[in-house]
Write a protein that holds these residues in place. Sequence first.
Motif, PDB file in Angstrom:
ATOM      1  N   SER A 298       0.811  -1.225   0.000  1.00 62.69           N
ATOM      2  CA  SER A 298       0.000   0.000   0.000  1.00 62.69           C
ATOM      3  C   SER A 298       0.843   1.274   0.000  1.00 62.69           C
ATOM      4  O   SER A 298       0.393   2.323  -0.458  1.00 62.69           O
ATOM      5  CB  SER A 298      -0.948   0.005   1.210  1.00 62.69           C
TER       6      SER A 298
ATOM      7  N   LYS B  92       5.029   5.991  -6.500  1.00 63.69           N
ATOM      8  CA  LYS B  92       4.789   6.027  -7.942  1.00 63.69           C
ATOM      9  C   LYS B  92       6.145   6.086  -8.650  1.00 63.69           C
ATOM     10  O   LYS B  92       6.916   7.049  -8.470  1.00 63.69           O
ATOM     11  CB  LYS B  92       3.954   7.244  -8.310  1.00 63.69           C
TER      12      LYS B  92
ATOM     13  N   ASP C  87       7.354   5.682 -12.424  1.00 68.09           N
ATOM     14  CA  ASP C  87       6.934   5.519 -13.817  1.00 68.09           C
ATOM     15  C   ASP C  87       7.910   4.719 -14.671  1.00 68.09           C
ATOM     16  O   ASP C  87       7.508   4.118 -15.670  1.00 68.09           O
ATOM     17  CB  ASP C  87       6.725   6.903 -14.457  1.00 68.09           C
TER      18      ASP C  87
ATOM     19  N   GLU D 203      -3.863  -3.548  -6.541  1.00 69.51           N
ATOM     20  CA  GLU D 203      -4.365  -2.362  -7.237  1.00 69.51           C
ATOM     21  C   GLU D 203      -3.344  -1.224  -7.197  1.00 69.51           C
ATOM     22  O   GLU D 203      -3.231  -0.444  -8.149  1.00 69.51           O
ATOM     23  CB  GLU D 203      -5.679  -1.874  -6.599  1.00 69.51           C
ATOM     24  N   VAL D 204      -2.616  -1.136  -6.074  1.00 67.45           N
ATOM     25  CA  VAL D 204      -1.621  -0.070  -5.929  1.00 67.45           C
ATOM     26  C   VAL D 204      -0.522  -0.202  -6.984  1.00 67.45           C
ATOM     27  O   VAL D 204      -0.096   0.796  -7.592  1.00 67.45           O
ATOM     28  CB  VAL D 204      -1.006  -0.108  -4.513  1.00 67.45           C
TER      29      VAL D 204
ATOM     30  N   ALA E  46      -0.784  -1.617  -9.917  1.00 68.80           N
ATOM     31  CA  ALA E  46      -1.350  -1.301 -11.230  1.00 68.80           C
ATOM     32  C   ALA E  46      -1.473   0.202 -11.449  1.00 68.80           C
ATOM     33  O   ALA E  46      -1.353   0.692 -12.576  1.00 68.80           O
ATOM     34  CB  ALA E  46      -2.711  -1.972 -11.368  1.00 68.80           C
ATOM     35  N   GLU E  47      -1.669   0.955 -10.383  1.00 68.60           N
ATOM     36  CA  GLU E  47      -1.846   2.401 -10.492  1.00 68.60           C
ATOM     37  C   GLU E  47      -0.514   3.158 -10.523  1.00 68.60           C
ATOM     38  O   GLU E  47      -0.411   4.191 -11.189  1.00 68.60           O
ATOM     39  CB  GLU E  47      -2.680   2.911  -9.308  1.00 68.60           C
ATOM     40  N   ARG E  48       0.492   2.626  -9.829  1.00 73.02           N
ATOM     41  CA  ARG E  48       1.727   3.392  -9.626  1.00 73.02           C
ATOM     42  C   ARG E  48       2.936   2.878 -10.406  1.00 73.02           C
ATOM     43  O   ARG E  48       3.974   3.548 -10.430  1.00 73.02           O
ATOM     44  CB  ARG E  48       2.054   3.433  -8.130  1.00 73.02           C
TER      45      ARG E  48
ATOM     46  N   VAL F 107       3.052   1.867 -13.907  1.00 71.13           N
ATOM     47  CA  VAL F 107       2.339   1.686 -15.180  1.00 71.13           C
ATOM     48  C   VAL F 107       3.193   1.054 -16.283  1.00 71.13           C
ATOM     49  O   VAL F 107       2.642   0.524 -17.255  1.00 71.13           O
ATOM     50  CB  VAL F 107       1.790   3.045 -15.670  1.00 71.13           C
TER      51      VAL F 107
ATOM     52  N   PRO G  58      -6.304  -7.164 -10.628  1.00 72.97           N
ATOM     53  CA  PRO G  58      -5.833  -5.788 -10.842  1.00 72.97           C
ATOM     54  C   PRO G  58      -4.654  -5.689 -11.816  1.00 72.97           C
ATOM     55  O   PRO G  58      -4.431  -4.618 -12.401  1.00 72.97           O
ATOM     56  CB  PRO G  58      -5.425  -5.339  -9.437  1.00 72.97           C
TER      57      PRO G  58
ATOM     58  N   LYS H 256      -4.526  -4.112 -15.443  1.00 70.96           N
ATOM     59  CA  LYS H 256      -4.285  -2.698 -15.738  1.00 70.96           C
ATOM     60  C   LYS H 256      -2.815  -2.386 -16.042  1.00 70.96           C
ATOM     61  O   LYS H 256      -2.474  -1.206 -16.211  1.00 70.96           O
ATOM     62  CB  LYS H 256      -4.756  -1.850 -14.550  1.00 70.96           C
ATOM     63  N   LEU H 257      -1.990  -3.425 -16.081  1.00 72.24           N
ATOM     64  CA  LEU H 257      -0.575  -3.240 -16.447  1.00 72.24           C
ATOM     65  C   LEU H 257      -0.399  -3.690 -17.901  1.00 72.24           C
ATOM     66  O   LEU H 257      -0.126  -4.859 -18.175  1.00 72.24           O
ATOM     67  CB  LEU H 257       0.335  -4.052 -15.516  1.00 72.24           C
TER      68      LEU H 257
END
Length: 260
Positions: A58, A62, A64, A81-82, A84-86, A88, A108, A111-112
């Motif tokens: 958690s 991030k 990139d 999920e974290v 997948a969001e941070r 990418v 999740p 999303k990658l």
Amino acid sequence: MDMKKRVSLELRHRSPTEVQELVVDNCRASEGKIEGITEEFSNLELLSLINVGLTSVSDFPKLDKLRKLELSDNRISGGLEVLAERLVNLTNLDLSGNKFKDISTLEPLKKLPHLKSLDLFNCEVTNLADYRESIFKLLPQLTYLDGYDIEDCEASDSDGEGDGIEDEDEEGESSVSESGESEDFEEEEEEDEEDVVAEDDDDDSGDDEVSSHCGQDGEVNGDVDSEDDDEDEEDEDDDEDSSPAKGEKRKRDPEDEDDD
């Protein structure tokens, strides 16, 4: 050693932005969370957190540019999920040896978009029926699951770890460089051979000049010797003329007879 201190040591007097690979395996995560790794590591491409006691991702920053993440042998059971969001641009994710039990906990990761390789060795989820078929169906962007593709062909060491185009460019540049060096080397050898031949020709011409010069000297010396011989012959002729020839008696002078 706690994770925060280990991260500080791994910096080695560099700023976080200078770090592209960070390995902090076998340290201890306080309360099972990430410490010391922040968004300041903006150029990080590889992060290894093997056996550090993580129970949650958690607090993941991030990043990139992160492409490869090693999280094996921890106690993570969900919360992807974290990631997948941070993360990418993640292409390789190792979750082997964690606590994933259900395929749904991996959803999740859909999303990658760049994820090519996923490892789930020694996770309970691998014991489910049709495990491989289900994962490839859930994550169609995957090329390799646990080191094998959908047709059970094993991945090579370089598969999924870099862009093939870059590798081909590097190989092409290498081959061109080697070829160019080889051609230059051959040209240098040819030039050396030509120089040697030229030197031999110069030596031969030098010998011819010496020989020619010696020949001229010989002719000059020969002329001088010939003139000396002619002078000697003239001197001998004069001596012969002034004395009676051999076998002839000297004529007696009549005056000498009268005296007698």
